[in-house]
Design an enzyme around this catalytic site. Structure first.
Site, short mmCIF file in Angstrom:
data_model
loop_
_atom_site.label_atom_id
_atom_site.label_comp_id
_atom_site.label_asym_id
_atom_site.label_seq_id
_atom_site.Cartn_x
_atom_site.Cartn_y
_atom_site.Cartn_z
N CYS A 195 -2.40 -1.71 7.48
CA CYS A 195 -1.57 -0.50 7.56
C CYS A 195 -1.74 0.19 8.91
O CYS A 195 -0.80 0.74 9.46
CB CYS A 195 -1.94 0.48 6.45
SG CYS A 195 -1.38 -0.07 4.84
N GLU A 204 1.05 3.79 1.96
CA GLU A 204 1.66 4.11 3.25
C GLU A 204 2.95 3.31 3.46
O GLU A 204 3.95 3.84 3.97
CB GLU A 204 0.72 3.77 4.42
CG GLU A 204 -0.62 4.46 4.43
CD GLU A 204 -1.70 3.64 3.72
OE1 GLU A 204 -1.39 3.05 2.66
OE2 GLU A 204 -2.83 3.58 4.23
N HIS A 218 0.84 -1.19 0.00
CA HIS A 218 0.00 0.00 0.00
C HIS A 218 0.88 1.25 0.00
O HIS A 218 2.07 1.19 0.30
CB HIS A 218 -0.93 -0.02 1.22
CG HIS A 218 -2.02 -1.04 1.10
ND1 HIS A 218 -2.97 -1.25 2.06
CD2 HIS A 218 -2.32 -1.92 0.10
CE1 HIS A 218 -3.81 -2.21 1.68
NE2 HIS A 218 -3.42 -2.63 0.49
N CYS A 273 -5.94 1.08 5.93
CA CYS A 273 -6.79 -0.11 6.07
C CYS A 273 -6.60 -0.79 7.42
O CYS A 273 -5.53 -0.75 8.02
CB CYS A 273 -6.48 -1.10 4.95
SG CYS A 273 -4.85 -1.85 5.10
#
Lengths: 346, 346
Positions: B113, B54, B52, B104
Site C-alpha cells: 500500500c 486503503e 486492503h 503496509c
C-alpha cells in the site's frame, strides 16, 4: 457510501446524545458542509431556551471559517443570530445544511431559524423530518420560496432510512405534543440482567441521568424501592447550568408510608404518595425494578437501559415477556445506554 | 468538533464492522479527504487476500471523482493498484488519507500500500497505530522520506484517544501474532440476560456470526450444548463468497460421547472430542453458555455478546463475577453486538 444519508445520520447520532435533555423541545442535530463539501460543523440542540442545533452549527462553522473568537462566548441564540447576520456576509452562500428536523419558523424563546438561514443565503437544505408542531412548521416552504434547494427525506426514496431514523429521534417530543406526556422508564443492569447489589453505573452515566432528572416534570418510583434503597433522587451530579431536583411520585399500596428517606428532605420539591397510577402530565421518568416496569409497561413510551459490562452473582428479579425496538445505543464511557421502544402487542 | 480525531474515529468504527472477519489480517479502516476537505471514501478491509482498506478507499474515491465505472468490477488488489496507477494521474496529489493502521510495506497476497500511496502522490497521512507486524511495518517512514506529511496518532497528544481506539481494534490480530491464537467467546442473550429458549438473535446477526465461522480455525463447544441443542455449527448463512465450515472441538467429561448431532455429518470438517482444554492455535471461537465461559475465562481474549432487546421469563444460568472493558458496540438490525475485553484481576 458517503452520501446525504451518511451526513444526515451523523446529525441524527449527534442529536441522540442530548435526547430528552432538550424536552419540551425536540432533540435536533445539524451538520454543515461548505461549498466544497468539507464538514464545517456538527452540533445538537442542548436544552430548551438555548440555541437550536442549526444556530450552534452555524456558530461552529463561522468560527472554523474565520477563526474569529469573538463569537465563542456568545451563548444566547439572539446574540449568535445578530452576530452572524452582521459578520457572516457571503460566508455561507454556497453551504449545505443537514438538519434532522425542519428549521423552525417560530419566534419563540429564540428567533426563527428559517429567517436566519435565509439571511445567510444557505443554498441547500437536507431535512430529516417535517416539524410536527403547527406553531413552528413551514420553514421548509418558506426557504424554498426564497430560492433555497430543499431536500425532504420523507419525500425522497433514497433517504427513506434517514427519514425513519429522524422520526424515531422525535418520539419523545411527539408524545409530549400529542398526548401531553412522555413516559420514560429507566433502569440500570449488568450484562447478565442483574439489577441488585449497589451502584451499577459509572459516574459518567450518573451525570447523564442527573441531567435528565433536571428536565423532569415528575420522577416516579415504587414505595418498595424507596424503602429498600433509601434514595435521595436529586440531580446533584448534573453538568447543566440549571440544577432542578425533580418532583417525586411514590407508588405504593401501603397506608401511612414512612417519610424518612432522604428524598423527603430535598428543598423545592413536591412529593406525592399515591396508591394507583395517576394521569401523568409532562416529561415523566420512572426509575425502578422489573416489577414496576411490568406494571407500567402499558403506559410507557420508551425504555432507557444503562448496561454495565459486568457479570455478577446477584440474583435477577423475576422477569416477564416483552419485545422492544432498538432505537439507538450510545456508549457512555464503559457503560452503554440503550433507547428502546416497547412493541405493543396487537 | 470535526478534527483529525473525528475522521480517524469514523475509520475505526467502519473497521469494527468486519472485526475478526479479516483474520489472520488485522481489521483496518480508511477515509479519504480531497484537497478541499470533502470526504471521498470510507472503507474497511473485508477479508484476508482481498484489497486492503486503503485500496478500497482509493477505489471508491477514484469513482467518486471520475464517475469512471470501469473500476467498479475490479476486485483483486493488483487490478485496482494497476488501474489507479494508470488512470489516477494527479487526482490524489493533495488528498489526505486517514488509516487506522500504518500502510503496509509488504508485498504479500497484495502489492504494498505504501508504494501505491507514493505513486499516487498522497500528500498527507494520519495513522492510528503502528504496524506491529515486522514483515509489514515501515510504511510510515517510507512515505515520510518521500515527502508525505505523516501524523502518527500514537506520537500526538491530541490524537491520544484515537490512538487507543485504533489499538483496541488491533487486539485480535495482535493476539494472533504474539501468542499464536486469538480466543473469542461468543454468546447471545436477551436484555435480562436469559440465554435459553430457542433462537435469540435475528437473521442478520446469524449472517454476521456465520461470516465469522468461515474464518475460524476451530469452533469450541461444550459437550452439554451439543447434547441439548443438537447443533449443525456450519456457516450456511454467510454472506462471503468463500463458505468454509469450521472444525469443531467438543469439550466434555463424558467417555463414549454420542456422535449423533448433525454437526458430525458436515463434510470437510474435523471434529475432535477432548476431556481437557487443549493448546489452541489460530482463530478460535467458543460458543456456549455461562458455565463454559466461566471455565474458559482465563484463556479468553475477547467476549462477543449479541444482545436481543427482549425480556423473557426463561431462567438465567447461574452466573459468576467478571468485569469487562466495552471495546465497541454496533447495532445489527434490532440486535446489538458488544465487543468486550475481560479485565484480568491483578
Amino acid at each position: 457510501m458517503v452520501d446525504d444519508n451518511f451526513y444526515l445520520e451523523l446529525a441524527i447520532k449527534e442529536a441522540w446524545k442530548t435526547q430528552c435533555q432538550t424536552l419540551p423541545n425536540p432533540a435536533v442535530g445539524a451538520l454543515i458542509l461548505d461549498h466544497n463539501g468539507r464538514i464545517l460543523a456538527l452540533q445538537a440542540h442542548q436544552e430548551a431556551g438555548k440555541p437550536h442545533a442549526e444556530v450552534l452549527a452555524l456558530k461552529e462553522a463561522y468560527f472554523n471559517l474565520t477563526q474569529d473568537s469573538n463569537i465563542l462566548p456568545l451563548e444566547q441564540s439572539i446574540q449568535i443570530h445578530e452576530y452572524l447576520k452582521q459578520k457572516a456576509h457571503s460566508l455561507f452562500h454556497n453551504a449545505t445544511l443537514y438538519v434532522t428536523l425542519e428549521p423552525c419558523m417560530h419566534e419563540g424563546k429564540t428567533p426563527s431559524c428559517a429567517a436566519l438561514l435565509e439571511s445567510l443565503g444557505i443554498k441547500k437544505l437536507i431535512i430529516g423530518t417535517k416539524d410536527p408542531n403547527p406553531k413552528a412548521q413551514g420553514g421548509a416552504e418558506y426557504l424554498q420560496q426564497r430560492g433555497c434547494k430543499i431536500i425532504k427525506a420523507w419525500e425522497n426514496k433514497e433517504l427513506q432510512k434517514s427519514s425513519i431514523l429522524a422520526n424515531d429521534l422525535l418520539l419523545p417530543f411527539n408524545s409530549l405534543q400529542k398526548k401531553g406526556n412522555f413516559i420514560l422508564f429507566k433502569y440500570a443492569c449488568r450484562l447478565n440482567g442483574s439489577i441488585n447489589g449497589g451502584q451499577i453505573s459509572s459516574k459518567e452515566t450518573q451525570i447523564f441521568m442527573h441531567n435528565l432528572r433536571c428536565k423532569l416534570d415528575e420522577l416516579v418510583i415504587s414505595g418498595k424501592s424507596v424503602l429498600i434503597d433509601n434514595p435521595i433522587l436529586d440531580s446533584r451530579f448534573n453538568s447543566l447550568q440549571s440544577q432542578k431536583n425533580p418532583n417525586i411520585t411514590i407508588l405504593t399500596r401501603k397506608n401511612d408510608f414512612p417519610q424518612t428517606a432522604p428524598l423527603f428532605s430535598i428543598p423545592n420539591r413536591q412529593v406525592r404518595i399515591l396508591h394507583s397510577i395517576p394521569n401523568f402530565s409532562g416529561f415523566i421518568m420512572c426509575e425502578g425494578g422489573i416489577n414496576l416496569l411490568q406494571n407500567l409497561l402499558p403506559q410507557i413510551d420508551m425504555l432507557l437501559v444503562f448496561l454495565s459490562p459486568t457479570l455478577s452473582t446477584y440474583d435477577l428479579a423475576p422477569h416477564f415477556n416483552a419485545n422492544f425496538k432498538l432505537l439507538h445505543s450510545q456508549p457512555i464511557r464503559n457503560d452503554l445506554a440503550l433507547w428502546l421502544l416497547p412493541k405493543k402487542e396487537c
